[in-house]
Scaffold this active site. Sequence first.
Site, PDB file in Angstrom:
ATOM      1  N   ASP A  74       0.869  -1.179   0.000  1.00 11.90           N
ATOM      2  CA  ASP A  74       0.000   0.000   0.000  1.00 11.90           C
ATOM      3  C   ASP A  74       0.910   1.235   0.000  1.00 11.90           C
ATOM      4  OD1 ASP A  74      -2.673   1.194   0.522  1.00 11.90           O
ATOM      5  OD2 ASP A  74      -1.941   1.530   2.523  1.00 11.90           O
TER       6      ASP A  74
ATOM      7  N   GLY B 288       3.850   1.423   1.251  1.00 10.97           N
ATOM      8  CA  GLY B 288       5.249   0.994   1.125  1.00 10.97           C
ATOM      9  C   GLY B 288       6.019   1.106   2.435  1.00 10.97           C
ATOM     10  N   ASN B 289       5.387   1.595   3.489  1.00 10.94           N
ATOM     11  CA  ASN B 289       6.070   1.728   4.783  1.00 10.94           C
ATOM     12  C   ASN B 289       6.613   0.384   5.278  1.00 10.94           C
ATOM     13  OD1 ASN B 289       5.530   4.472   5.006  1.00 10.94           O
ATOM     14  ND2 ASN B 289       3.584   4.150   6.027  1.00 10.94           N
ATOM     15  N   THR B 290       5.804  -0.657   5.130  1.00  5.14           N
ATOM     16  CA  THR B 290       6.223  -1.984   5.581  1.00  5.14           C
ATOM     17  C   THR B 290       7.441  -2.450   4.791  1.00  5.14           C
ATOM     18  OG1 THR B 290       3.918  -2.472   6.106  1.00  5.14           O
ATOM     19  CG2 THR B 290       5.411  -4.349   5.976  1.00  5.14           C
ATOM     20  N   LEU B 291       7.413  -2.172   3.496  1.00  7.30           N
ATOM     21  CA  LEU B 291       8.518  -2.574   2.619  1.00  7.30           C
ATOM     22  C   LEU B 291       9.825  -1.890   3.023  1.00  7.30           C
ATOM     23  CD1 LEU B 291       8.766  -4.438   0.298  1.00  7.30           C
ATOM     24  CD2 LEU B 291       8.234  -2.558  -1.249  1.00  7.30           C
TER      25      LEU B 291
ATOM     26  N   LYS C  40      -1.153  -1.425  -4.562  1.00  9.28           N
ATOM     27  CA  LYS C  40      -1.967  -0.219  -4.772  1.00  9.28           C
ATOM     28  C   LYS C  40      -1.060   0.906  -5.266  1.00  9.28           C
ATOM     29  CE  LYS C  40      -5.147  -1.116  -0.877  1.00  9.28           C
ATOM     30  NZ  LYS C  40      -5.477  -0.634   0.475  1.00  9.28           N
TER      31      LYS C  40
HETATM   32  P1  IMP Z   1       1.929  -0.476   3.755  1.00  7.63           P
HETATM   33  O1  IMP Z   1       2.969  -0.540   4.850  1.00  7.63           O
HETATM   34  O2  IMP Z   1       1.123   0.786   3.811  1.00  7.63           O
HETATM   35  O3  IMP Z   1       2.474  -0.741   2.373  1.00  7.63           O
HETATM   36  O4  IMP Z   1       0.851  -1.572   4.078  1.00  7.63           O
HETATM   37  C1  IMP Z   1       1.152  -2.899   4.019  1.00  7.63           C
HETATM   38  C2  IMP Z   1       0.357  -3.713   5.000  1.00  7.63           C
HETATM   39  O5  IMP Z   1      -0.849  -3.075   5.428  1.00  7.63           O
HETATM   40  C3  IMP Z   1      -0.068  -4.966   4.300  1.00  7.63           C
HETATM   41  O6  IMP Z   1       0.889  -5.987   4.474  1.00  7.63           O
HETATM   42  C4  IMP Z   1      -1.383  -5.287   4.943  1.00  7.63           C
HETATM   43  O7  IMP Z   1      -1.168  -6.075   6.095  1.00  7.63           O
HETATM   44  C5  IMP Z   1      -1.950  -3.952   5.339  1.00  7.63           C
HETATM   45  N1  IMP Z   1      -2.894  -3.460   4.298  1.00  7.63           N
HETATM   46  C6  IMP Z   1      -2.665  -2.537   3.340  1.00  7.63           C
HETATM   47  N2  IMP Z   1      -3.743  -2.342   2.573  1.00  7.63           N
HETATM   48  C7  IMP Z   1      -4.705  -3.180   3.048  1.00  7.63           C
HETATM   49  C8  IMP Z   1      -6.060  -3.464   2.652  1.00  7.63           C
HETATM   50  O8  IMP Z   1      -6.629  -2.911   1.693  1.00  7.63           O
HETATM   51  N3  IMP Z   1      -6.696  -4.418   3.395  1.00  7.63           N
HETATM   52  C9  IMP Z   1      -6.129  -5.055   4.446  1.00  7.63           C
HETATM   53  N4  IMP Z   1      -4.873  -4.823   4.846  1.00  7.63           N
HETATM   54  C10 IMP Z   1      -4.156  -3.902   4.158  1.00  7.63           C
END
Ligand code: IMP
Length: 178
Positions: free
Chosen positions: A106, A108-111, A134
């Site tokens: 989403d 990318g913070n987790t990445l 996304k």
């Molecule tokens: P990011 O760190 O914003 O890229 O989010 C990544 C993590 O957030 C993913 O591994 C999911 O666990 C959670 N996440 C992001 N988007 C969704 C969604 O639409 N539904 C459920 N979980 C989400």
Amino acid sequence: MKDIKLHDKNFEIYIPETEIEEIVSSVATAINNSGIENPLFITVLNGAFLFAADIMRKITIPNTEISFIKLASYEGTKSTGTVNELIGLNQDLKNKNIIILEDIIDTGNTLVKLTEMMKNKEISSLKIATLLFKPEAYTKEIPIDFIGKSIPNKFVVGYGLDYDEIGRNLPHIYKLKN
Ligand code: IMP
Ligand code: MG
């Protein structure tokens, strides 16, 4: 097909089980054909547990390994911006060809957190594979090597993905109904 209700929100079907199977197969084929040797898959729990289980059975590369880490950044239907490490990495990653398995990328913070965790570990290579992406929400520069399906910036649940911990058992992927 029927809408569903989780907590306070309504969801409608978005990616049916049959399409998920095709997406998982296409990612597996791309990884199998990539030339990566002796890969160590690192699955990001909880969301990617079903994706990992399904894709692993389709990986035909010799000496494939799998491991798990647990991170959390979401509350309800929004990213909190901070990524918490709930279960870390405790094995030696030296000389490993790592493929990160994510359910969805989403912001990318987790990445970013994951790539920081790989630093100074003397790994041999790092690739990223995600079931869903996304692009409109992604704010980082890290290239994503294997993408199952790009989706609009909508909240989705099912097939491992949750809304405040429920919905992970749904075989289809659903999106939030407006
Ligand atoms: P990011 O760190 O914003 O890229 O989010 C990544 C993590 O957030 C993913 O591994 C999911 O666990 C959670 N996440 C992001 N988007 C969704 C969604 O639409 N539904 C459920 N979980 C989400
Ligand atoms: Mg996740």
